[in-house]
Design a protein around this motif. Structure first.
Motif, PDB file in Angstrom:
ATOM      1  N   UNK A 281       0.903  -0.984  -0.041  1.00 14.60           N
ATOM      2  CA  UNK A 281      -0.016  -0.263  -0.109  1.00 14.60           C
ATOM      3  C   UNK A 281       0.882   1.208   0.116  1.00 14.60           C
ATOM      4  N   UNK A 282       2.057   1.181   0.997  1.00 14.81           N
ATOM      5  CA  UNK A 282       2.912   2.545   0.979  1.00 14.81           C
ATOM      6  C   UNK A 282       3.663   2.561  -0.409  1.00 14.81           C
ATOM      7  N   UNK A 283       3.981   1.470  -0.944  1.00 15.17           N
ATOM      8  CA  UNK A 283       4.654   1.461  -2.457  1.00 15.17           C
ATOM      9  C   UNK A 283       3.640   2.064  -3.379  1.00 15.17           C
ATOM     10  N   UNK A 284       2.604   1.512  -3.312  1.00 12.92           N
ATOM     11  CA  UNK A 284       1.703   2.211  -4.337  1.00 12.92           C
ATOM     12  C   UNK A 284       1.556   3.985  -4.102  1.00 12.92           C
ATOM     13  N   UNK A 285       1.410   4.347  -2.978  1.00 10.51           N
ATOM     14  CA  UNK A 285       1.310   5.584  -2.869  1.00 10.51           C
ATOM     15  C   UNK A 285       2.464   6.274  -3.312  1.00 10.51           C
ATOM     16  N   UNK A 286       3.699   5.620  -3.119  1.00  8.66           N
ATOM     17  CA  UNK A 286       4.948   6.272  -3.597  1.00  8.66           C
ATOM     18  C   UNK A 286       4.974   6.336  -5.177  1.00  8.66           C
ATOM     19  N   UNK A 287       4.800   5.232  -5.778  1.00  4.08           N
ATOM     20  CA  UNK A 287       4.473   5.069  -7.103  1.00  4.08           C
ATOM     21  C   UNK A 287       3.493   6.268  -7.703  1.00  4.08           C
ATOM     22  N   UNK A 288       2.463   6.390  -7.457  1.00  3.71           N
ATOM     23  CA  UNK A 288       1.430   7.506  -7.653  1.00  3.71           C
ATOM     24  C   UNK A 288       1.883   8.853  -7.523  1.00  3.71           C
ATOM     25  N   UNK A 289       2.924   9.084  -6.486  1.00  8.75           N
ATOM     26  CA  UNK A 289       3.580  10.256  -6.364  1.00  8.75           C
ATOM     27  C   UNK A 289       4.417  10.656  -7.375  1.00  8.75           C
ATOM     28  N   UNK A 290       5.521   9.740  -7.688  1.00 12.78           N
ATOM     29  CA  UNK A 290       6.385   9.721  -8.599  1.00 12.78           C
ATOM     30  C   UNK A 290       5.740   9.875 -10.015  1.00 12.78           C
ATOM     31  N   UNK A 291       4.701   9.023 -10.269  1.00 10.15           N
ATOM     32  CA  UNK A 291       4.162   9.353 -11.501  1.00 10.15           C
ATOM     33  C   UNK A 291       3.590  10.701 -12.004  1.00 10.15           C
ATOM     34  N   UNK A 292       3.007  11.393 -10.690  1.00  9.74           N
ATOM     35  CA  UNK A 292       2.499  12.671 -10.900  1.00  9.74           C
ATOM     36  C   UNK A 292       3.502  13.713 -11.096  1.00  9.74           C
ATOM     37  N   UNK A 293       4.633  13.438 -10.326  1.00 10.47           N
ATOM     38  CA  UNK A 293       5.577  14.370 -10.640  1.00 10.47           C
ATOM     39  C   UNK A 293       6.628  14.231 -11.964  1.00 10.47           C
ATOM     40  N   UNK A 295       4.967  13.360 -14.768  1.00 10.55           N
ATOM     41  CA  UNK A 295       4.077  13.820 -15.698  1.00 10.55           C
ATOM     42  C   UNK A 295       4.023  15.174 -15.789  1.00 10.55           C
ATOM     43  N   UNK A 296       4.625  15.948 -14.849  1.00  8.72           N
ATOM     44  CA  UNK A 296       4.745  17.463 -14.824  1.00  8.72           C
ATOM     45  C   UNK A 296       5.708  17.794 -15.882  1.00  8.72           C
ATOM     46  N   UNK A 297       6.701  16.924 -16.178  1.00  6.19           N
ATOM     47  CA  UNK A 297       7.806  17.027 -17.207  1.00  6.19           C
ATOM     48  C   UNK A 297       7.039  17.347 -18.666  1.00  6.19           C
ATOM     49  N   UNK A 298       7.720  18.482 -19.292  1.00  6.39           N
ATOM     50  CA  UNK A 298       7.024  18.522 -20.631  1.00  6.39           C
ATOM     51  C   UNK A 298       7.409  17.610 -21.524  1.00  6.39           C
ATOM     52  N   UNK A 299       6.502  17.001 -22.211  1.00  4.42           N
ATOM     53  CA  UNK A 299       6.628  16.161 -23.223  1.00  4.42           C
ATOM     54  C   UNK A 299       6.513  14.698 -22.921  1.00  4.42           C
ATOM     55  N   UNK A 300       6.376  14.350 -21.435  1.00  4.11           N
ATOM     56  CA  UNK A 300       6.131  12.878 -21.072  1.00  4.11           C
ATOM     57  C   UNK A 300       4.634  12.434 -21.222  1.00  4.11           C
ATOM     58  N   UNK A 301       4.709  11.420 -21.778  1.00  2.00           N
ATOM     59  CA  UNK A 301       3.161  10.761 -22.330  1.00  2.00           C
ATOM     60  C   UNK A 301       2.934   9.447 -21.595  1.00  2.00           C
ATOM     61  N   UNK A 302       4.076   8.813 -21.175  1.00  4.03           N
ATOM     62  CA  UNK A 302       3.863   7.441 -20.664  1.00  4.03           C
ATOM     63  C   UNK A 302       4.979   7.095 -19.637  1.00  4.03           C
ATOM     64  N   UNK A 303       4.673   6.563 -18.314  1.00  5.05           N
ATOM     65  CA  UNK A 303       5.545   6.205 -17.204  1.00  5.05           C
ATOM     66  C   UNK A 303       5.320   4.810 -16.768  1.00  5.05           C
ATOM     67  N   UNK A 304       6.280   3.834 -16.830  1.00 10.45           N
ATOM     68  CA  UNK A 304       6.095   2.795 -16.205  1.00 10.45           C
ATOM     69  C   UNK A 304       7.131   2.683 -14.856  1.00 10.45           C
ATOM     70  N   UNK A 305       6.500   2.144 -13.870  1.00 10.20           N
ATOM     71  CA  UNK A 305       7.637   2.221 -12.470  1.00 10.20           C
ATOM     72  C   UNK A 305       7.357   0.710 -11.906  1.00 10.20           C
ATOM     73  N   UNK A 306       8.661   0.409 -11.532  1.00 13.78           N
ATOM     74  CA  UNK A 306       8.668  -0.843 -10.990  1.00 13.78           C
ATOM     75  C   UNK A 306       9.581  -0.980  -9.669  1.00 13.78           C
TER      76      UNK A 306
END
Length: 331
Positions: A281-293, A295-306
């Motif tokens: 559950x904590x890892x999922x929160x970290x993942x969502x936080x990182x993906x949101x950050x 995606x704020x970078x210009x031009x990023x359209x796809x993010x995969x995190x393991x």
């Protein structure tokens, strides 16, 4: 029809403006060539015609690359702009060959052209219009790479340093109109030399140099977009996203970070190390936080995190040193 118009609205605006302006310039130069028979004007007509066609295809390609992924093409159409540019350079390559061939013919068999006032007037108007398009492309480069530039002089200087990181379509417009502006000035000089001196071969020489300039653009655009079509790693964006991820308090290290440039877009694949006590559950929160950050970078359209367990061995610092060395080599 409505969907097509919406897609075209998202096309590269610099390419569209450049295509329209160069189309008008090509018509004016063509009329001047048929009226005067000037070989330098012939070279400039082909140059502007090739640029207009090229930039029109670039605009269409950049618009289509924004199309959403489908079942058949789940990765999207980001690299389509690279493929369109690879096809577009063939047009400029053919125009370059014809320009050089005609130039050599005029050097070997010089003829006296007429209508100096018509030629100079058209070329001066063309240089002014092409300079306008070039400056628009310079402003677009500065905007795309987030460089602060106040005043026209700062925009011109800083656009050259940021050109490497600009979008493929904007980069093409920049290079083509830089060569076009220089070619127009060269043609004016050649016409004046041929008219006021016995050096009638000047117009043929200008035609050859204009053709070689076009070939330079062809080579640069081909190499860069061939890499883009294959999926080129973007070192600057990788370092930027890596620093962003490492600043997260829960991230211990980055095992793998790939940032692939697909046309004007970025595809990010990330594998990070977390402490062993982190719950799902904590890892999922970290993942969502990182993906949101990210995606704020210009031009990023796809993010995969393991995720992986922290092994206590730092890999990201070594990767940073490797990236810095690779970037220095490219410079």
């Amino acid at each position: 029809m409505k969907k097509i118009m919406l897609m075209l609205k998202n096309g590269n605006k610099s390419a569209f403006i450049a295509a329209c302006v160069n189309g008008i310039i090509a018509i004016l130069k063509g009329i001047a060539y048929f009226m005067t028979g000037n070989v330098a004007m012939f070279a400039e007509t082909l140059h502007s015609l090739g640029d207009a066609a090229n930039q029109f295809f670039v605009f269409i390609g950049s618009a289509l690359s924004k199309k959403a992924p489908t079942e058949r093409f789940p990765e999207g159409f980001g690299r389509l702009v690279n493929l369109v540019l690879l096809g577009a350079v063939l047009i400029v390559g053919i125009m370059s060959y014809e320009t050089i061939k005609e130039g050599f013919h005029h050097i070997l068999h010089p003829t006296e052209s007429t209508g100096i006032i018509i030629n100079i007037t058209v070329l001066l108007a063309a240089v002014l219009l092409e300079s306008f398009v070039l400056f628009k492309a310079m402003k677009e480069v500065v905007k795309e790479v987030n460089i602060e530039a106040k005043g026209a002089a700062a925009v011109i200087v800083k656009s050259f340093s940021g050109l490497r990181r600009a979008k493929p379509a904007t980069k093409l417009v920049f290079m083509e109109d830089m060569v076009a502006t220089g070619g127009g000035l060269l043609a004016i000089i050649a016409i004046l030399l041929a008219y006021f001196t016995p050096f009638k071969q000047a117009e043929g020489g200008a035609s050859v140099f204009i053709g070689l300039g076009m070939f330079y653009v062809v080579g640069r655009v081909f190499l860069e977009n061939a890499a883009g079509a294959l999926g080129e790693a973007d070192i600057d964006m990788r370092m930027k996203i890596g620093s962003l991820v490492m600043n997260d308090p829960e991230v211990r290290d980055i095992q793998k970070l790939a940032v692939i440039k697909e046309g004007e877009n970025f595809h990010v694949e990330l594998e990070i190390e977390l402490d062993a006590h982190i719950t799902i559950a904590e890892a999922d929160i970290i993942k969502d936080r990182l993906i949101a950050a990210i995606f704020k970078e210009r031009g990023v359209t796809d993010v995969i995190i393991e995720f992986d367990e922290n092994d206590g061995i730092s890999k990201w610092e070594e990767r940073i040193r490797s990236d810095l060395n690779e970037r220095d080599k490219k410079k």
